[in-house]
Motif scaffolding. Sequence first.
Motif, PDB file in Angstrom:
ATOM      1  N   THR A  20      -9.554   3.285  -7.234  1.00  0.00           N
ATOM      2  CA  THR A  20      -9.847   3.570  -5.836  1.00  0.00           C
ATOM      3  C   THR A  20      -9.650   5.054  -5.558  1.00  0.00           C
ATOM      4  OG1 THR A  20      -9.205   3.114  -3.546  1.00  0.00           O
ATOM      5  CG2 THR A  20      -7.460   3.009  -5.185  1.00  0.00           C
ATOM      6  N   PRO A  21     -10.477   5.634  -4.690  1.00  0.00           N
ATOM      7  CA  PRO A  21     -10.243   7.019  -4.261  1.00  0.00           C
ATOM      8  C   PRO A  21      -9.147   7.089  -3.206  1.00  0.00           C
ATOM      9  CG  PRO A  21     -12.190   6.147  -3.177  1.00  0.00           C
ATOM     10  CD  PRO A  21     -11.747   5.098  -4.151  1.00  0.00           C
ATOM     11  N   GLY A  22      -8.714   5.934  -2.725  1.00  0.00           N
ATOM     12  CA  GLY A  22      -7.680   5.880  -1.703  1.00  0.00           C
ATOM     13  C   GLY A  22      -6.304   5.711  -2.309  1.00  0.00           C
ATOM     14  N   PRO A  23      -5.339   5.273  -1.510  1.00  0.00           N
ATOM     15  CA  PRO A  23      -3.964   5.130  -1.996  1.00  0.00           C
ATOM     16  C   PRO A  23      -3.818   3.953  -2.954  1.00  0.00           C
ATOM     17  CG  PRO A  23      -4.144   4.281   0.234  1.00  0.00           C
ATOM     18  CD  PRO A  23      -5.468   4.924  -0.083  1.00  0.00           C
TER      19      PRO A  23
ATOM     20  N   VAL B   7       0.843  -1.189   0.000  1.00  0.00           N
ATOM     21  CA  VAL B   7       0.000   0.000   0.000  1.00  0.00           C
ATOM     22  C   VAL B   7       0.880   1.240   0.000  1.00  0.00           C
ATOM     23  CG1 VAL B   7      -1.798   1.267   1.252  1.00  0.00           C
ATOM     24  CG2 VAL B   7      -1.779  -1.242   1.288  1.00  0.00           C
TER      25      VAL B   7
ATOM     26  N   THR C  39      -2.836   0.591  -4.306  1.00  0.00           N
ATOM     27  CA  THR C  39      -2.686  -0.662  -3.583  1.00  0.00           C
ATOM     28  C   THR C  39      -2.437  -1.798  -4.564  1.00  0.00           C
ATOM     29  OG1 THR C  39      -4.162   0.115  -1.818  1.00  0.00           O
ATOM     30  CG2 THR C  39      -3.767  -2.255  -1.961  1.00  0.00           C
TER      31      THR C  39
ATOM     32  N   SER D 295      -4.913   4.532  -8.014  1.00  0.00           N
ATOM     33  CA  SER D 295      -5.329   5.828  -7.483  1.00  0.00           C
ATOM     34  C   SER D 295      -5.493   6.821  -8.632  1.00  0.00           C
ATOM     35  CB  SER D 295      -4.290   6.345  -6.474  1.00  0.00           C
ATOM     36  OG  SER D 295      -2.990   6.306  -7.034  1.00  0.00           O
TER      37      SER D 295
END
Length: 327
Positions: free
Chosen positions: A127-130, A50, A132, A93
Amino acid sequence: MTRPGEFEVIRKYFAPLAQSLPGALDLTDDAAILNVPKGRELVVTSDALVSGVHFLADDPPADIAAKALRVNVSDLASMGAEPLAYTLAVAFSDNVDEDWLRAFAGGLERDQIEFGIALIGGDTVATPGPLTLSICAFGSVPKGLALRRGGAQPGDSLFVSGTIGDATLGLAVLTGELDGVDTAFQDELVGRYRRPTPRRALGIELIGLATSAIDVSDGLVADLGHICDVSGVGATIDAGRVPLSAAARAVLDARRTGIERLLCGGDDYELLFSAPANNREKVARVAAQAEVEVSEIGRIGESKGEVCVVGEDGRSIEIGDAGFTHF
């Protein structure tokens, strides 16, 4: 530059990585078909990386690809397994564009060639997150001969490949925690953090010789603790015999860090293993065949689960957090 659609990404960047294995089916089906050579059995491992935890967001994409694949090849090496194939699941991302994808796929391609492994499938999502990444790697070993964490016996000697502590110092350089280090040493340490070297050839050679084995991912002390827990033994590390690179030695001699940090830092991905003490010469021979330095750093004892670190003066070194944990 924008990122192409999901199926275009697969066709353009990932399908070419699957050409060497017919069972990958050009990544056009729901699953792949993997043959295990006769007389061997399958070894399976999986690691997730991640952004911001296992690598930095601004690390070069080719280095991110290399680390993601290499940590899995290292797990195979710790079992004595010959790499076969891997799957890749990636959550992209928002900042991943086509230039990033091109470099990332190039990094995978170069390492596939080096380690004799091929992509056979996976998944791509946004993903809107980091960022991965999750890789599931497959290897094979002769039936019943895989290296295990269990099996270390009191009286065995402890060995480790390569050098210890470089990766944790490399991360410290990248985050600005460790400044004033010679430029050449900085590059060496950062390279060890971003691109670990899985000891594939050594792991294969240790089959039938090592009584236990693990790769050093969480830290030397912590990972030795895993061997001790599973084997039901204790162990002592002679700190003065732990191999250090010239770069790590320079940082230590300048009192920029203590030996405890080097022994407990993660991401080295060296092989830590035990073997009967009377097999030292055999260990030296297989290390030479694998073209990697191996150092004897301690011994296995009776005290179940206990890892003791002893300094050059013979006194115990107090260890706080023994290594990296996710929780």
